[in-house]
Design a protein around this motif. Structure first.
Motif, PDB file in Angstrom:
ATOM      1  N   MET A   1       0.838  -1.210   0.000  1.00  0.00           N
ATOM      2  CA  MET A   1       0.000   0.000   0.000  1.00  0.00           C
ATOM      3  C   MET A   1       0.865   1.250   0.000  1.00  0.00           C
ATOM      4  N   LYS A   2       0.391   2.257  -0.721  1.00  0.00           N
ATOM      5  CA  LYS A   2       1.117   3.518  -0.758  1.00  0.00           C
ATOM      6  C   LYS A   2       0.705   4.400   0.423  1.00  0.00           C
ATOM      7  N   VAL A   3       1.639   5.226   0.829  1.00  0.00           N
ATOM      8  CA  VAL A   3       1.409   6.185   1.903  1.00  0.00           C
ATOM      9  C   VAL A   3       1.463   7.574   1.288  1.00  0.00           C
ATOM     10  N   VAL A   4       0.342   8.275   1.317  1.00  0.00           N
ATOM     11  CA  VAL A   4       0.244   9.618   0.745  1.00  0.00           C
ATOM     12  C   VAL A   4       0.384  10.637   1.876  1.00  0.00           C
ATOM     13  N   ILE A   5       1.265  11.609   1.683  1.00  0.00           N
ATOM     14  CA  ILE A   5       1.534  12.603   2.722  1.00  0.00           C
ATOM     15  C   ILE A   5       1.264  14.005   2.170  1.00  0.00           C
ATOM     16  N   LEU A   6       0.350  14.717   2.814  1.00  0.00           N
ATOM     17  CA  LEU A   6       0.060  16.101   2.450  1.00  0.00           C
ATOM     18  C   LEU A   6       1.186  16.995   2.955  1.00  0.00           C
ATOM     19  N   ILE A  51       4.411  11.991  -1.919  1.00  0.00           N
ATOM     20  CA  ILE A  51       4.419  13.256  -1.181  1.00  0.00           C
ATOM     21  C   ILE A  51       3.773  14.329  -2.040  1.00  0.00           C
ATOM     22  N   LEU A  52       2.727  14.960  -1.490  1.00  0.00           N
ATOM     23  CA  LEU A  52       1.979  15.992  -2.220  1.00  0.00           C
ATOM     24  C   LEU A  52       2.533  17.355  -1.836  1.00  0.00           C
ATOM     25  N   ILE A  60      11.983  19.686  -0.750  1.00  0.00           N
ATOM     26  CA  ILE A  60      11.729  18.268  -0.489  1.00  0.00           C
ATOM     27  C   ILE A  60      12.396  17.416  -1.563  1.00  0.00           C
ATOM     28  N   LYS A  61      12.286  17.850  -2.812  1.00  0.00           N
ATOM     29  CA  LYS A  61      12.904  17.108  -3.917  1.00  0.00           C
ATOM     30  C   LYS A  61      14.428  17.037  -3.753  1.00  0.00           C
ATOM     31  N   TRP A  93      13.031   2.873   0.635  1.00  0.00           N
ATOM     32  CA  TRP A  93      11.863   3.670   0.272  1.00  0.00           C
ATOM     33  C   TRP A  93      11.789   3.928  -1.232  1.00  0.00           C
ATOM     34  N   LYS A  94      10.564   3.971  -1.719  1.00  0.00           N
ATOM     35  CA  LYS A  94      10.287   4.531  -3.033  1.00  0.00           C
ATOM     36  C   LYS A  94       9.503   5.809  -2.777  1.00  0.00           C
ATOM     37  N   VAL A  95      10.006   6.933  -3.272  1.00  0.00           N
ATOM     38  CA  VAL A  95       9.404   8.222  -2.951  1.00  0.00           C
ATOM     39  C   VAL A  95       9.000   8.948  -4.227  1.00  0.00           C
TER      40      VAL A  95
END
Length: 256
Positions: A1-6, A51-52, A60-61, A93-95
């Motif tokens: 499952m992916k983890v989406v972070i605002l 990451i949004l 962040i990048k 991690w895959k980001v």
């Protein structure tokens, strides 16, 4: 499952730190708070992150672009212009980092990630930490009929309290920040079905308003009650409190 972070907001209430970096990059100890959040999910085996970004997302990048180098022991051969990795301490991690717009609201940011999210996913905010058990959260979600689960928490009170003898008016003791009024609030740490995109309109959509309200009205939203540690980093005072816990090796969210 992916983890989406605002991770795209301006963080105006933490302006002392966020004039040059986005709020999720404010450090607790020597690592950004978003790193702490990711390490928490990773400790439960979830290593695929989306990451949004928005405000200063290039920071962040750049952080993740150089992450491997900064976490590794390396040898530079200056004459031949080569670099050899001696020992790596990096993550599995895959980001994926998406620039979801400078002024986009939370719902709009999530909607912009739709093409990357065709299966159920985790969703949380990039400015708060908790010791919520991610495995138990997912099990709870899977055992209920709803399409969404929201972690609900009872935040600590804003001020300390005193215990007063009702007969003599003497103060018996002081209590440091007891729980608030007993109400449960949105603590983030969601589990979402891709049907969420049907509730999101455009960049002006605030996820916490009409989308969540409509999801609840449709009887699709379950509450996972977390009674453990949870704290957002809204102010410099919050940041200093979190950093104090980390430096004292008393950080409840350190599950790794």
């Amino acid at each position: 499952m992916k983890v989406v972070i605002l991770a795209g907001g301006f963080g105006t209430r933490l302006s002392e730190e966020t004039s040059t970096i986005p709020k999720p990059m404010v450090k607790i100890g020597d690592k950004p708070i978003i790193w702490h959040i990711m390490k928490h999910y990773s400790s439960y085996g979830f290593n695929d992150f989306v990451i949004l970004g928005g405000y200063k997302s290039y920071v962040i990048k750049e952080y993740f672009a150089n992450y491997y180098l900064h976490q590794s022991d390396v040898e530079f051969d200056m004459e031949n212009n080569t670099m050899t990795t001696l020992e790596s301490k990096t993550e599995k991690w895959k980001v994926t980092i998406l620039d979801t717009g400078l002024h986009t609201m939370t719902g709009g940011r999530i909607k912009r990630a739709a093409k990357y999210l065709d299966e159920p996913f985790f969703l949380t905010y990039g400015d708060g930490v908790s010791d919520v058990n991610i495995k138990e959260l997912l099990d709870f979600h899977n055992n209920h009929d709803q399409k969404f689960t929201m972690t609900c928490v009872q935040p600590e009170g804003r001020f300390g309290a005193v215990d007063i003898n009702t007969e003599t008016n003497e103060i018996n003791s002081f209590m440091e920040k007891p729980k608030g009024d007993g109400a449960w609030i949105n603590g983030g740490f969601f589990v979402c079905d891709p049907i969420v995109f049907n509730y999101l309109d455009d960049d002006t959509t605030v996820f916490e308003r009409s989308p969540l309200e409509n999801i609840a009205n449709d009887k699709l939203l379950a509450a996972y009650k977390h009674r453990g540690f949870w704290k957002p980093m809204d102010t410099l005072r919050d940041k200093n409190q979190l950093e104090s816990k980390w430096n004292d090796n008393k950080a409840p969210w350190k599950t790794w």
